[in-house]
Enzyme design. Structure first.
Site, short mmCIF file in Angstrom:
data_model
loop_
_atom_site.label_atom_id
_atom_site.label_comp_id
_atom_site.label_asym_id
_atom_site.label_seq_id
_atom_site.Cartn_x
_atom_site.Cartn_y
_atom_site.Cartn_z
N LYS A 75 32.39 -10.17 49.85
CA LYS A 75 31.79 -9.39 50.95
C LYS A 75 31.99 -10.19 52.24
O LYS A 75 31.47 -11.30 52.36
CB LYS A 75 30.29 -9.20 50.66
CG LYS A 75 29.48 -8.69 51.84
CD LYS A 75 27.99 -8.67 51.50
CE LYS A 75 27.16 -8.42 52.74
NZ LYS A 75 25.71 -8.54 52.47
N ILE A 363 18.16 -11.12 47.08
CA ILE A 363 18.55 -12.30 46.30
C ILE A 363 18.46 -13.57 47.17
O ILE A 363 18.14 -14.66 46.68
CB ILE A 363 19.95 -12.08 45.69
CG1 ILE A 363 19.82 -10.97 44.61
CG2 ILE A 363 20.53 -13.35 45.09
CD1 ILE A 363 21.13 -10.39 44.12
N TYR A 452 11.08 -19.37 63.43
CA TYR A 452 11.12 -20.13 62.17
C TYR A 452 12.36 -19.75 61.37
O TYR A 452 12.86 -18.64 61.51
CB TYR A 452 9.87 -19.84 61.32
CG TYR A 452 8.59 -20.17 62.01
CD1 TYR A 452 8.12 -21.48 62.05
CD2 TYR A 452 7.86 -19.18 62.64
CE1 TYR A 452 6.93 -21.79 62.69
CE2 TYR A 452 6.67 -19.48 63.29
CZ TYR A 452 6.21 -20.78 63.31
OH TYR A 452 5.05 -21.08 63.95
N TYR A 453 12.76 -20.65 60.48
CA TYR A 453 13.94 -20.36 59.64
C TYR A 453 13.71 -19.06 58.86
O TYR A 453 12.68 -18.88 58.20
CB TYR A 453 14.19 -21.50 58.65
CG TYR A 453 15.27 -21.15 57.65
CD1 TYR A 453 16.61 -21.15 58.03
CD2 TYR A 453 14.95 -20.74 56.35
CE1 TYR A 453 17.61 -20.77 57.13
CE2 TYR A 453 15.95 -20.37 55.45
CZ TYR A 453 17.27 -20.38 55.86
OH TYR A 453 18.25 -20.00 54.98
C1 LIG Z 1 17.09 -0.03 45.98
C2 LIG Z 1 17.25 -1.50 45.94
C3 LIG Z 1 18.45 -2.07 46.35
C4 LIG Z 1 18.60 -3.46 46.35
N1 LIG Z 1 19.77 -4.02 46.80
C5 LIG Z 1 19.86 -5.35 46.90
C6 LIG Z 1 21.04 -5.96 47.40
O1 LIG Z 1 22.04 -5.31 47.68
N2 LIG Z 1 21.05 -7.29 47.53
C7 LIG Z 1 19.99 -8.06 47.19
O2 LIG Z 1 20.05 -9.28 47.37
N3 LIG Z 1 18.88 -7.53 46.66
C8 LIG Z 1 18.79 -6.19 46.52
N4 LIG Z 1 17.67 -5.65 45.98
C9 LIG Z 1 16.64 -6.54 45.46
C10 LIG Z 1 16.98 -7.00 44.07
O3 LIG Z 1 17.18 -5.90 43.22
C11 LIG Z 1 15.86 -7.82 43.51
O4 LIG Z 1 15.53 -8.81 44.43
C12 LIG Z 1 16.28 -8.50 42.25
O5 LIG Z 1 16.83 -7.60 41.33
C13 LIG Z 1 15.12 -9.22 41.62
O6 LIG Z 1 14.31 -8.38 40.93
P1 LIG Z 1 13.17 -9.07 40.10
O7 LIG Z 1 13.77 -9.96 39.08
O8 LIG Z 1 12.16 -9.63 41.02
O9 LIG Z 1 12.45 -7.81 39.38
P2 LIG Z 1 12.95 -6.82 38.24
O10 LIG Z 1 14.40 -6.65 38.23
O11 LIG Z 1 12.10 -5.61 38.38
O12 LIG Z 1 12.55 -7.56 36.90
C14 LIG Z 1 11.22 -7.57 36.41
C15 LIG Z 1 11.19 -8.23 35.05
O13 LIG Z 1 9.83 -8.33 34.65
C16 LIG Z 1 9.70 -7.93 33.32
N5 LIG Z 1 8.36 -7.45 33.04
C17 LIG Z 1 7.63 -6.53 33.72
N6 LIG Z 1 6.45 -6.35 33.13
C18 LIG Z 1 6.41 -7.22 32.08
C19 LIG Z 1 5.46 -7.52 31.07
N7 LIG Z 1 4.28 -6.90 30.99
N8 LIG Z 1 5.77 -8.46 30.14
C20 LIG Z 1 6.96 -9.11 30.18
N9 LIG Z 1 7.89 -8.86 31.10
C21 LIG Z 1 7.61 -7.93 32.03
C22 LIG Z 1 10.76 -6.84 33.14
O14 LIG Z 1 11.09 -6.63 31.79
C23 LIG Z 1 11.90 -7.45 33.94
O15 LIG Z 1 12.61 -8.33 33.11
C24 LIG Z 1 17.52 -4.28 45.93
C25 LIG Z 1 16.34 -3.70 45.48
C26 LIG Z 1 16.19 -2.33 45.49
C27 LIG Z 1 14.90 -1.74 45.03
N1 LIG Z 2 22.57 -17.69 56.17
C1 LIG Z 2 23.69 -16.97 56.62
C2 LIG Z 2 23.20 -15.70 57.26
C3 LIG Z 2 24.32 -14.92 57.82
C4 LIG Z 2 25.24 -15.30 58.73
N2 LIG Z 2 26.09 -14.27 58.95
C5 LIG Z 2 25.72 -13.25 58.22
C6 LIG Z 2 26.28 -12.01 58.07
C7 LIG Z 2 25.68 -11.15 57.21
CL1 LIG Z 2 26.36 -9.61 56.99
C8 LIG Z 2 24.54 -11.49 56.51
C9 LIG Z 2 23.98 -12.73 56.64
C10 LIG Z 2 24.58 -13.62 57.50
C11 LIG Z 2 24.73 -16.73 55.53
O1 LIG Z 2 24.46 -16.15 54.49
O2 LIG Z 2 25.85 -17.14 55.76
#
Ligand SMILES: Cc1cc2nc3c(=O)[nH]c(=O)nc-3n(C[C@H](O)[C@H](O)[C@H](O)COP(=O)(O)OP(=O)(O)OC[C@H]3O[C@@H](n4cnc5c(N)ncnc54)[C@H](O)[C@@H]3O)c2cc1C
Ligand SMILES: N[C@H](Cc1c[nH]c2cc(Cl)ccc12)C(=O)O
Length: 516
Positions: A75, A363, A452-453
């Protein structure tokens, strides 16, 4: 010794945390991860910041190993389409802003832009992306950037320590579920105990600290420090410990998403090496090219659009390829916990907080939280200083990103639906209005962005302000008195470099096909 870590949840957050702490502390830490076999993961989460490469480096993982396993692509930017007006697009690239005689090149561009496209004039990456090229040559060497891979002085730094030193030219797009699977193998091979079971009860002692969790089939699991990675449910932090959640919905109204995973022949289609965010009547659609499929979804505010309408719009947007694909509707909890670390419980991932994925920050939040926890890891004294430093850092990152995202909507020129008109009158975070007033006269710099960062450098703010087109910006008056020659030469150098790269870089698809 305090060394028993219990992680509840096995999504991206749970497995990134388990892998990182095994890599950091080896056999000196005892890690148990329990994940439900019944409750699924969010199942999206595909685009990242470039900083994530420090995570992979820390684990000792090489692109050639983990990328094919996760159908990953590069990306080079976020591409914004239709935010200014229909038919307009601009990039927010991973490329350091050039500076000429102490002024950013974008300032010179405002003074005397060679064209009406700031991004194509001030950066090399937009043209590389338009041409569908890879940032690496087929032999693996990196695009000609002012960047030295593996430089010794950069090893072991956290993301915040890296900021401003270098800008790596790309981030990744991957299938989050495959990454979690890959990290499961990594962590279990290094000694993490993996339990598949439902946590049914969180047990508190007389002080209100977590003594253990009770599972359906494996009895009680005890530990010293409990990491809540249970996603939006936040079973430990928000439910058991009743830590308040601060909603951002007053400033960021998008609370819903519908996602599709659309199989595609990427060889025929080619890969545009970026994440695209296309503005819609009540939100925006993401398009993320992976090896073998496109990840796409409509992020919207349910106050303005029903889930049925959102799904219909998304299917029309994608076309016939989506006909047989099942839609995944998601309710998003937007905001953050008042504190993400309380007593002996730390929430990481969606349980800690989340903002809409417009700049792919989910993430990044997880990675940042893990680094901060490693830095502030407690001992038996449970010093409140570690908790305070950690909580402040998490709050700053999330509040800063919120401010950056709100700027997208305030600065977007588009005002053709009620959703876009309301974006101009809705409450904005404290301090942002004053900052925008300043940026109209002087483009953002380290002194005038969120103090802040929070992961985003000042040039990111410039890109959004210049690309969205709804806020009138003025060049620095000093430029009228300055020699324009060096800036003109810099614009010419960018044009030359763009031409040279177009002749030498391989197509993004060809690069990955060779890796696979
Ligand atoms: C629409 C959408 C788009 C996204 N796009 C991006 C993106 O492009 N880039 C990015 O960086 N982030 C993105 N994110 C965020 C990303 O999906 C999350 O940050 C990442 O997947 C982390 O999720 P998590 O592990 O916190 O939760 P989850 O994936 O929800 O995992 C939760 C875990 O907890 C467990 N759990 C729940 N209840 C219990 C229980 N009672 N007992 C045991 N286990 C349990 C489940 O089984 C599962 O394993 C997006 C999020 C959404 C909603
Ligand atoms: N921490 C930086 C944040 C950053 C710098 N340029 C971009 C561009 C886009 Cl699309 C997202 C984040 C950043 C990094 O990840 O390099």
């Amino acid at each position: 010794m305090l060394n028993r870590l219990v992680i509840v949840g096995g999504g991206t957050a749970g497995w990134m945390t388990a892998s990182y702490f095994k890599a950091a502390f080896g056999d000196r830490i005892d890690i148990t991860l329990v994940e439900s076999g019944n409750v699924g993961t969010v199942g999206v989460g595909e685009a990242t910041f470039s900083d994530i490469r420090h995570f992979f480096e820390f684990l000792g993982l090489k692109e050639k190993d983990w990328m094919p396993a996760c159908n990953a692509t590069y990306k080079l930017a976020v591409r914004f389409e239709n935010w200014r007006e229909k038919g307009h697009s601009f990039y927010h690239p991973f490329e350091q802003m050039r500076s000429v005689n102490g002024f950013p090149l974008t300032d010179w561009w405002l003074h005397k832009g060679p064209t009406d496209q700031f991004d194509r004039d001030c950066f090399v990456m937009p043209s590389v992306i338009d041409a569908g090229l890879s940032p690496r040559h087929l032999d693996g060497t990196l695009i000609d950037q002012p960047f030295v891979e593996g430089a010794d002085e950069m090893q072991g730094l956290t993301m915040s320590e890296h900021q401003g030193k270098t800008q790596f030219p790309y981030a990744y797009q991957f299938e989050a579920a495959l990454l979690a699977k890959y990290l499961t193998t990594y962590a279990v091979e290094r000694g993490v105990t993996h339990i598949t079971d439902d946590v049914e009860k969180v047990n508190l002692d007389e002080r209100g600290w977590i003594s253990g969790v009770t599972t359906a089939q494996h009895g009680d699991i005890e530990g010293d420090l409990f990491v809540d990675c249970t996603g939006f449910r936040a079973l430990l932090l928000n439910k058991a410990l009743e830590v308040p959640f601060i909603s951002y919905s007053d400033t960021l109204p998008n609370d819903s998403a519908v996602a599709l995973q659309v199989p595609q022949d990427m060889k025929a289609r080619g890969i545009l090496p970026c994440t695209t965010a296309t503005a819609q009547d009540a939100g925006w659609i993401w398009t993320i090219p992976l090896m073998g499929r496109i990840g796409t979804g409509y992020v919207y505010a349910k106050d303005y659009l029903s889930p049925e309408e959102a799904e219909r719009t998304l299917r029309e947007f994608v076309g016939p390829a989506a006909a047989d694909v099942e839609a995944n509707h998601i309710r998003m909890r937007i905001g953050r916990s008042e504190n993400s670390w309380v007593n002996n419980c730390v929430a990481i991932g969606l349980s800690s907080g989340f903002v809409e994925p417009l700049e792919s920050t989910g993430i990044f939040f997880i990675h940042h939280a893990i680094e901060q926890l490693a830095k502030n890891f407690p001992d038996e004294s449970w010093s409140p200083v570690h908790r305070q430093l950690y909580n402040d850092s998490i709050a700053h990152v999330m509040d800063g990103v919120r401010e950056f995202l709100v700027l997208h909507y305030v600065a977007a020129k588009r005002n053709d639906t009620q959703y876009w008109r309301d974006a101009k009158t809705r409450r904005i975070p404290d301090g942002l209005a004053e900052r925008i007033e300043m940026w109209k006269t002087q483009l953002p710099d380290t002194e005038t962005v969120f103090p802040y960062y929070h992961g985003l450098p000042p040039y990111s703010y410039m890109c959004i302000l210049l690309g969205m087109g709804g806020i009138e910006l003025k060049p620095s008056p000093a430029l009228a008195l300055s020699d324009p020659g060096p800036a003109e030469r810099e614009f010419a150098a960018i044009r030359d470099k763009t031409r040279r790269l177009a002749e030498t870089l391989p197509r993004a698809y060809d690069y990955f096909a060779a890796q696979h």
